[in-house]
Each structure stands twice: as structure tokens, then as C-alpha cells.
Design an enzyme around this catalytic site. Structure first.
Site, PDB file in Angstrom:
ATOM      1  N   CYS A   4      10.802 -22.059   5.988  1.00  0.00           N
ATOM      2  CA  CYS A   4      12.177 -22.559   5.856  1.00  0.00           C
ATOM      3  C   CYS A   4      12.514 -23.408   7.075  1.00  0.00           C
ATOM      4  O   CYS A   4      12.187 -23.031   8.223  1.00  0.00           O
ATOM      5  CB  CYS A   4      13.141 -21.385   5.733  1.00  0.00           C
ATOM      6  SG  CYS A   4      14.883 -21.876   5.642  1.00  0.00           S
ATOM      7  N   LYS A  59     -20.490   8.755  -6.008  1.00  0.00           N
ATOM      8  CA  LYS A  59     -19.749   8.740  -4.746  1.00  0.00           C
ATOM      9  C   LYS A  59     -18.267   8.903  -5.114  1.00  0.00           C
ATOM     10  O   LYS A  59     -17.573   7.939  -5.416  1.00  0.00           O
ATOM     11  CB  LYS A  59     -19.987   7.442  -3.971  1.00  0.00           C
ATOM     12  CG  LYS A  59     -19.363   7.454  -2.580  1.00  0.00           C
ATOM     13  CD  LYS A  59     -19.698   6.179  -1.819  1.00  0.00           C
ATOM     14  CE  LYS A  59     -19.096   6.233  -0.413  1.00  0.00           C
ATOM     15  NZ  LYS A  59     -17.620   6.358  -0.432  1.00  0.00           N
ATOM     16  N   LYS A 112     -22.110   0.892  -2.649  1.00  0.00           N
ATOM     17  CA  LYS A 112     -20.709   0.652  -2.966  1.00  0.00           C
ATOM     18  C   LYS A 112     -20.560  -0.249  -4.183  1.00  0.00           C
ATOM     19  O   LYS A 112     -21.268  -1.241  -4.325  1.00  0.00           O
ATOM     20  CB  LYS A 112     -20.005   0.012  -1.769  1.00  0.00           C
ATOM     21  CG  LYS A 112     -19.876   0.920  -0.564  1.00  0.00           C
ATOM     22  CD  LYS A 112     -18.768   1.943  -0.754  1.00  0.00           C
ATOM     23  CE  LYS A 112     -17.398   1.314  -0.662  1.00  0.00           C
ATOM     24  NZ  LYS A 112     -16.321   2.331  -0.788  1.00  0.00           N
ATOM     25  N   ARG A 129     -12.356  16.564   6.309  1.00  0.00           N
ATOM     26  CA  ARG A 129     -13.376  15.895   7.114  1.00  0.00           C
ATOM     27  C   ARG A 129     -12.808  15.471   8.474  1.00  0.00           C
ATOM     28  O   ARG A 129     -13.470  15.569   9.499  1.00  0.00           O
ATOM     29  CB  ARG A 129     -13.928  14.670   6.371  1.00  0.00           C
ATOM     30  CG  ARG A 129     -14.980  13.919   7.174  1.00  0.00           C
ATOM     31  CD  ARG A 129     -15.529  12.727   6.397  1.00  0.00           C
ATOM     32  NE  ARG A 129     -16.491  12.017   7.211  1.00  0.00           N
ATOM     33  CZ  ARG A 129     -16.186  11.063   8.089  1.00  0.00           C
ATOM     34  NH1 ARG A 129     -14.930  10.709   8.252  1.00  0.00           N
ATOM     35  NH2 ARG A 129     -17.113  10.471   8.804  1.00  0.00           N
ATOM     36  N   SER A 156     -20.401  10.128   7.942  1.00  0.00           N
ATOM     37  CA  SER A 156     -20.261   9.194   6.830  1.00  0.00           C
ATOM     38  C   SER A 156     -21.619   8.546   6.573  1.00  0.00           C
ATOM     39  O   SER A 156     -22.622   8.908   7.191  1.00  0.00           O
ATOM     40  CB  SER A 156     -19.200   8.138   7.150  1.00  0.00           C
ATOM     41  OG  SER A 156     -19.537   7.447   8.335  1.00  0.00           O
ATOM     42  N   LEU A 157     -21.663   7.579   5.668  1.00  0.00           N
ATOM     43  CA  LEU A 157     -22.913   6.943   5.283  1.00  0.00           C
ATOM     44  C   LEU A 157     -22.853   5.438   5.504  1.00  0.00           C
ATOM     45  O   LEU A 157     -21.801   4.823   5.336  1.00  0.00           O
ATOM     46  CB  LEU A 157     -23.216   7.205   3.800  1.00  0.00           C
ATOM     47  CG  LEU A 157     -23.501   8.647   3.395  1.00  0.00           C
ATOM     48  CD1 LEU A 157     -23.558   8.751   1.869  1.00  0.00           C
ATOM     49  CD2 LEU A 157     -24.810   9.124   3.999  1.00  0.00           C
ATOM     50  N   CYS A 176      14.174 -23.139   0.048  1.00  0.00           N
ATOM     51  CA  CYS A 176      14.148 -21.742   0.485  1.00  0.00           C
ATOM     52  C   CYS A 176      14.912 -20.872  -0.503  1.00  0.00           C
ATOM     53  O   CYS A 176      16.081 -21.165  -0.822  1.00  0.00           O
ATOM     54  CB  CYS A 176      14.772 -21.624   1.875  1.00  0.00           C
ATOM     55  SG  CYS A 176      14.926 -19.919   2.458  1.00  0.00           S
ATOM     56  N   CYS A 217      18.279 -19.442   1.381  1.00  0.00           N
ATOM     57  CA  CYS A 217      19.429 -20.256   1.808  1.00  0.00           C
ATOM     58  C   CYS A 217      19.445 -21.653   1.198  1.00  0.00           C
ATOM     59  O   CYS A 217      20.332 -22.459   1.521  1.00  0.00           O
ATOM     60  CB  CYS A 217      19.446 -20.362   3.329  1.00  0.00           C
ATOM     61  SG  CYS A 217      18.061 -21.317   4.007  1.00  0.00           S
ATOM     62  N   GLU A 225     -15.871  17.233  -2.575  1.00  0.00           N
ATOM     63  CA  GLU A 225     -14.828  16.214  -2.621  1.00  0.00           C
ATOM     64  C   GLU A 225     -13.661  16.778  -3.410  1.00  0.00           C
ATOM     65  O   GLU A 225     -13.842  17.295  -4.529  1.00  0.00           O
ATOM     66  CB  GLU A 225     -15.360  14.940  -3.280  1.00  0.00           C
ATOM     67  CG  GLU A 225     -14.563  13.700  -2.987  1.00  0.00           C
ATOM     68  CD  GLU A 225     -14.893  13.075  -1.638  1.00  0.00           C
ATOM     69  OE1 GLU A 225     -14.327  12.022  -1.322  1.00  0.00           O
ATOM     70  OE2 GLU A 225     -15.728  13.644  -0.891  1.00  0.00           O
TER      71      GLU A 225
END
Length: 333
Positions: free
Chosen positions: A331, A42, A224, A63, A9-10, A315, A318, A97
Site C-alpha cells: 500500500c 511410519k 518419506k 518422546r 529419530s531417523l 489497497c 484504504c 505411536e
């Protein structure tokens, strides 16, 4: 199946010019001050090794953990984007890919999974190979055949032989941010989902000299992108009772498409998150898919003209009273 050469991976650059500059400065002793860099999509799919023996496609391997992957030849043999037979009788490994085109995903495959990436990953590994004809393998590297001088030369060799090749730009370092900004602005109109760009050194000699660090290639970085987002309006908040009486807020929003998935409900997690966002019913909001999978409200874009505070007094299961325990509502029953 064990990969003949590990599929690593990178290391990431989190959409930061500063991080890019730090990496660039660290490689220039090897490359010189103004190296030619490759910048390619990417692609957000499943990484595949395409194995050729004597010019014939014989095997496809996922992979996996980078060392050992699954044999998925039975599905990938039906995929588009690469030749099954080459004119040259070469033994090569092509890195690609496996993806669904967004147009195919929207038209034929949106019921196969929550998003194109997950749906394609599932299709790649199906035992019955159903829908595998919609898979496209987009290549981005080759190992073998000969000694390569540049990455650009590798991609040209692949393209000339009928491989679909990842969109790639070759630029000097000062132009990388321009490519990043242009790609980000066009991200919603691309044929495939991408989650960033891969920036690498073009010279194979310099790649070899830079080598790896902690198992990661030092000559390349994955720039990214932020998670894909969309804009919507907070319509209402419902409350779900979880384990141990925890009451969790769930936002109902105007349906919005984010990264090929229509989102209408988003968790708000707890009261601290509501306070941190300063969010109220009626506000215009931005939604992203955290990790490009899980929907998340990241900010209020504009306060609504008739805002309503988000509260829970009893709640929903109930009708007992509720109390706040740290960031959570619980609750009391």
C-alpha cells in the site's frame, strides 16, 4: 522423565529410489548383498514409550527431545492397543505411536484440532484426560525381555501378547519400491494417517554392527512420502493487508479434504508465487498440506476455460494505490 534408552529419530529418504540405493550400498558390507529388510508404516502421531515392570504397565513417556519426555501415564492408561498386564514378569520398554483412528477423528474428534496428529498430541498431554479413550497406541519395537535375533521376532512377540503392531512387510531390497508404491496408492484408505515407511535391517546382529551415526540409527531409514494432496478449483482471490503495508493474496478454492482436513482458503504468498505457478482464477489446482499441516497450492492441473488474471489495483483496507516491491505488493498510503 529421562528415557532409560534414548528415543532417537531417523534419517530420511525423500521418496527417492536413488537415496535408498545409496543407503543400501553403504550397509551391504555388513549385511551381505541381499539382506532381509523390514518395511513398516511410519505412523503420523506422537511417539510414546510404554514402560512395564514385572509385566505390569506402569508408565507412559512422550518422546520429548529423545532424552527427556513428559509422563503422560494419566491419559495413555485409557488408550487402546496394548495390554495393561502381561503373563510374563518382564521389565520391558515398548516403543509405540499414539494416534487417533481416522474414523474416530471424523466422527467424534474433528473439532479438537486442525488434524488428527495435532488433536491426538494435545489429547495425550491433557491434564483432564478428556477423549483419551479414543487414543490407540500402535507398537513398533521392544527393548528388554531377552536377546532378540530379528525385528520380525520382536513384532511377533508383541502381537502374540495383544499389542496392536504397526503394519510391517519383510522383503528383499528389490521389493521395497513395490511396497512403497502399493502403500502410496492405498494411503487415503488406511485406518491411520502415515507420512511414509520405515525401512530397516531385520537382523538384530546386523543392527548392532551398523550402530548409529550422529545419533541416528544407521540400520534404518524413514522413506518419506510426498505431502498428502487433493484436487480443487481456484474460485477467487482476496487480498489481506499485513504488516508494513504488505498486501497478501489468499485463494478461495472449492472445499477439498486433504489428510482429514477440509480446505477452502490457501495463501498464495506473493506475486512471484502467482507467476511461478502460472495460475489464474478458474484453474484446476492441486493442494497439499506442506509438512502435512499448512495448505499450499503446488501446481495448476488444468487451465480453466474462462481464466481471469490475478491482480490487485488498490489497497483493500484504504483504497489507496498499490505498488510492487520485489515479490510483494504494498500500500502506498
Amino acid at each position: 522423565v529421562t528415557h532409560e534408552i534414548p528415543m532417537g529419530s531417523l534419517k530420511k529418504i525423500n521418496n527417492s529410489q536413488t537415496e535408498f540405493n545409496t543407503w543400501l550400498n553403504s550397509i551391504t558390507q555388513t549385511t551381505g548383498k541381499n539382506p532381509l529388510l523390514s518395511v513398516n508404516w511410519k505412523l503420523d502421531g506422537s511417539s510414546i514409550e510404554l514402560v512395564y515392570k514385572a509385566g505390569k504397565f506402569v508408565q507412559a513417556i512422550t518422546r520429548g527431545d529423545g532424552i527427556v519426555g513428559e509422563d503422560v501415564t494419566h491419559t495413555i492408561k485409557n488408550a487402546k492397543g496394548f495390554p495393561k498386564q502381561l503373563d510374563e514378569k518382564v521389565d520391558i520398554s515398548v516403543r509405540a505411536e499414539a494416534l487417533f483412528r481416522l474414523s474416530d477423528w471424523k466422527k467424534f474428534l474433528h473439532n479438537e484440532g486442525k488434524n488428527p496428529r495435532n488433536a491426538c498430541a494435545g489429547t495425550v498431554r491433557r491434564t483432564d484426560a478428556r477423549n483419551s479413550e479414543y487414543i490407540h497406541c500402535v507398537s513398533f519395537n521392544i527393548l528388554g525381555a531377552k536377546k532378540w535375533a530379528t525385528y520380525k521376532e520382536k513384532l511377533k512377540w508383541l502381537n502374540d501378547r495383544g499389542f496392536e503392531v504397526s503394519q510391517t512387510y519383510f522383503v528383499t531390497p528389490d521389493k521395497v519400491k513395490t511396497v512403497v508404491d502399493q502403500t502410496l496408492s492405498n494411503r487415503d484408505s488406511l485406518a491411520y494417517e502415515i507420512d511414509g515407511l520405515v525401512v530397516g535391517v531385520d537382523s538384530c546382529e546386523h543392527q548392532d554392527a551398523l550402530g548409529e551415526k550422529d545419533g541416528l540409527p544407521y540400520w534404518a531409514r524413514a522413506w518419506k512420502f510426498p505431502s498428502m494432496g487433493g484436487f480443487s478449483k481456484l474460485l477467487d482471490v482476496s487480498w489481506d493487508v499485513g504488516t508494513r503495508g504488505t498486501i497478501n493474496p489468499v485463494a478461495s478454492i472449492e472445499p477439498v479434504e486433504v489428510g482429514g482436513v477440509t480446505i477452502s482458503n490457501v495463501t498464495l504468498h506473493n506475486m512471484d508465487e502467482i507467476e511461478r505457478l502460472s495460475i489464474q482464477i478458474g484453474d484446476d489446482i492441486e493442494v497439499v498440506r506442506a509438512g502435512d499441516v499448512i495448505p499450499k497450492i503446488v501446481r495448476v492441473v488444468k487451465q480453466g476455460s474462462t481464466r481471469k488474471k490475478i491482480t490487485c489495483s488498490s489497497c483493500p483496507a484504504c483504497s489507496s494505490s498499490v505498488k510492487q516491491d520485489g515479490p510483494f505488493l504494498r500500500c502506498t498510503y
